[in-house]
Scaffold this active site. Sequence first.
Site, mmCIF file in Angstrom:
data_model
loop_
_atom_site.group_PDB
_atom_site.id
_atom_site.type_symbol
_atom_site.label_atom_id
_atom_site.label_comp_id
_atom_site.label_asym_id
_atom_site.label_seq_id
_atom_site.Cartn_x
_atom_site.Cartn_y
_atom_site.Cartn_z
ATOM 1 N N HIS A 50 -16.941 10.092 -10.286
ATOM 2 C CA HIS A 50 -17.065 9.339 -8.800
ATOM 3 C C HIS A 50 -15.753 9.643 -8.501
ATOM 4 C CE1 HIS A 50 -19.229 5.174 -9.672
ATOM 5 N NE2 HIS A 50 -19.194 5.527 -8.672
ATOM 6 N N ASP B 28 -13.158 8.204 -10.337
ATOM 7 C CA ASP B 28 -12.560 8.216 -11.514
ATOM 8 C C ASP B 28 -12.056 9.147 -12.059
ATOM 9 O OD1 ASP B 28 -14.637 6.114 -11.794
ATOM 10 O OD2 ASP B 28 -16.201 7.912 -11.872
ATOM 11 N N HIS C 26 -30.485 -2.929 -12.536
ATOM 12 C CA HIS C 26 -30.805 -2.788 -10.465
ATOM 13 C C HIS C 26 -31.698 -3.560 -10.617
ATOM 14 C CE1 HIS C 26 -27.250 -0.057 -9.589
ATOM 15 N NE2 HIS C 26 -26.598 -0.800 -10.503
ATOM 16 N N ASP D 80 -30.466 6.125 -13.643
ATOM 17 C CA ASP D 80 -29.030 5.513 -14.218
ATOM 18 C C ASP D 80 -29.813 4.380 -15.955
ATOM 19 O OD1 ASP D 80 -27.028 6.819 -12.912
ATOM 20 O OD2 ASP D 80 -26.266 5.075 -12.092
HETATM 21 C C1 XUL Z 1 -23.224 0.338 -9.643
HETATM 22 C C2 XUL Z 1 -23.437 1.520 -9.748
HETATM 23 C C3 XUL Z 1 -22.661 2.503 -10.136
HETATM 24 C C4 XUL Z 1 -23.510 4.057 -9.323
HETATM 25 C C5 XUL Z 1 -22.672 5.229 -9.293
HETATM 26 O O1 XUL Z 1 -23.834 -0.923 -10.527
HETATM 27 O O2 XUL Z 1 -24.869 1.944 -10.400
HETATM 28 O O3 XUL Z 1 -22.049 2.832 -11.317
HETATM 29 O O4 XUL Z 1 -24.558 4.333 -10.764
HETATM 30 O O5 XUL Z 1 -21.591 4.481 -7.771
HETATM 31 CO CO CO Z 2 -26.079 3.060 -12.016
#
Ligand code: XUL
Ligand code: CO
Length: 445
Positions: A107, A110, A277, A302
């Site tokens: 980000h 970061d 998620h 992710d």
């Molecule tokens: C939040 C998340 C974030 C995104 C990037 O739950 O997963 O870190 O991956 O903004």
């Molecule tokens: Co994420």
Amino acid sequence: MSNYYVGNKEFYPGIGKIPFEGPKSDNPLAFKFYDPEKVVAGKKMKDHFKFSLAYWHAFMGDGSDPFGSGTIAHPWDTKDPMETAHNKADACFEVATKLGMEYYCFHDRDASPEGASVGDSEKNLAKVVDLLKERQKATGIKLLWNTANAFNHPRYSNGASTNPDFDVLAHAAAQVKAALDANVALGGQNYVFWGGREGYMSLLNTDMKRELSHMAQFLSLSRDYGRKIGFKGNFFIEPKPKEPTTHQYDYDAATVVGFLKANGLDKDFLLNIEANHATLAGHSFAHDLQVAADNGMLGSIDANRGDLFLGWDTDQFPTNVYDAIEAMLVVLRAGGLKGGGFNFDAKLRRNSTDADDIFHAHIGGMDTFALGLTLADKIITDGRLEKFRSDRYASFDSGKGKDFEAGKLSLVDLRDHAASVGETKLTSGKQEYLENLINQVMFGC
Ligand code: XUL
Ligand code: CO
């Protein structure tokens, strides 16, 4: 001292390049299953995954939670924000190099601190981007994606592009613009939007229709700017159903696919699916991957996991091989990810406080997905599962079923067919047999 650091200082001394030593090794700082050069299903393991170090949770996670401050001291931390940013970049490249990870993600906030004004923040980021560019060149590590953190600062407490205050939306746009500039300067392969606080806590104060149209407009403008400055990669949306807001607009893969299509964004935007998620949305990780894949939108992953007993985003490093197999079955059948990779958006537990824990965490995650890949390939090659799945739909392969799929039958034709065949016979879905089959392939040799 090893040679695997690029700055002036080694931040994790005593830990060298993590080797592949195979399943019999008793060296905890070695890969047991992830053998980067090994070819599986026609591709090197490292190319299936494009493993990526996440600058934030994975690297900067400090063990803090709502009940306590940080427990993990980072060797790169200093009192001066720009010196810290510099050290952090060096330490990040050191860890990625030692783990043999060829990608990283960050980000804006970061990588560099927020300044006192939009211009100051832009300058801070641009300075760090120059350093990152040098480090990329020295190590060969590439930017998988970057993103803008438009959720941390208090100004975003009512959202960023969905904020009811236009001035806040403009601040979010300033961040995305600078982040896209950084991406192009670094040759980034993709760019991510995670909803952050794009959602609502109460419908009583929310005009959902208006907020969603602002979000679509914001994404279109970001896309247009990115393309204008030469960004050729994919834009990704990362779905999440809740946390931090009660209802996040990018709820799950299906919701995001519908939103992108409804707003003409589906040519430029794909999905970045995060395991924890998906489970927060009441789906399995594999489910959301499958929804993305079936829509031709499986862009990136992710990689993490939640905790069955906790209802929030625990962002743990992935270790569940069964889940990894199911995920890799989807990825292999889809022919791989579209431009993305496996980014470890995961953090150490609060009580994992040793300097080497970050290495154990990533070794475990990479080994888990290597096992998932190897076993998913074995299951596909074994053929019984694939055959069962295709045979299950055989009634659509010929005759009237085929005509139906081709759009040649009317509702009346279907009625007449039902009348002519009489009562149907019950066919077993054979779930237990298939679960046993996977266990056999996993543990049978
Ligand atoms: C939040 C998340 C974030 C995104 C990037 O739950 O997963 O870190 O991956 O903004
Ligand atoms: Co994420």
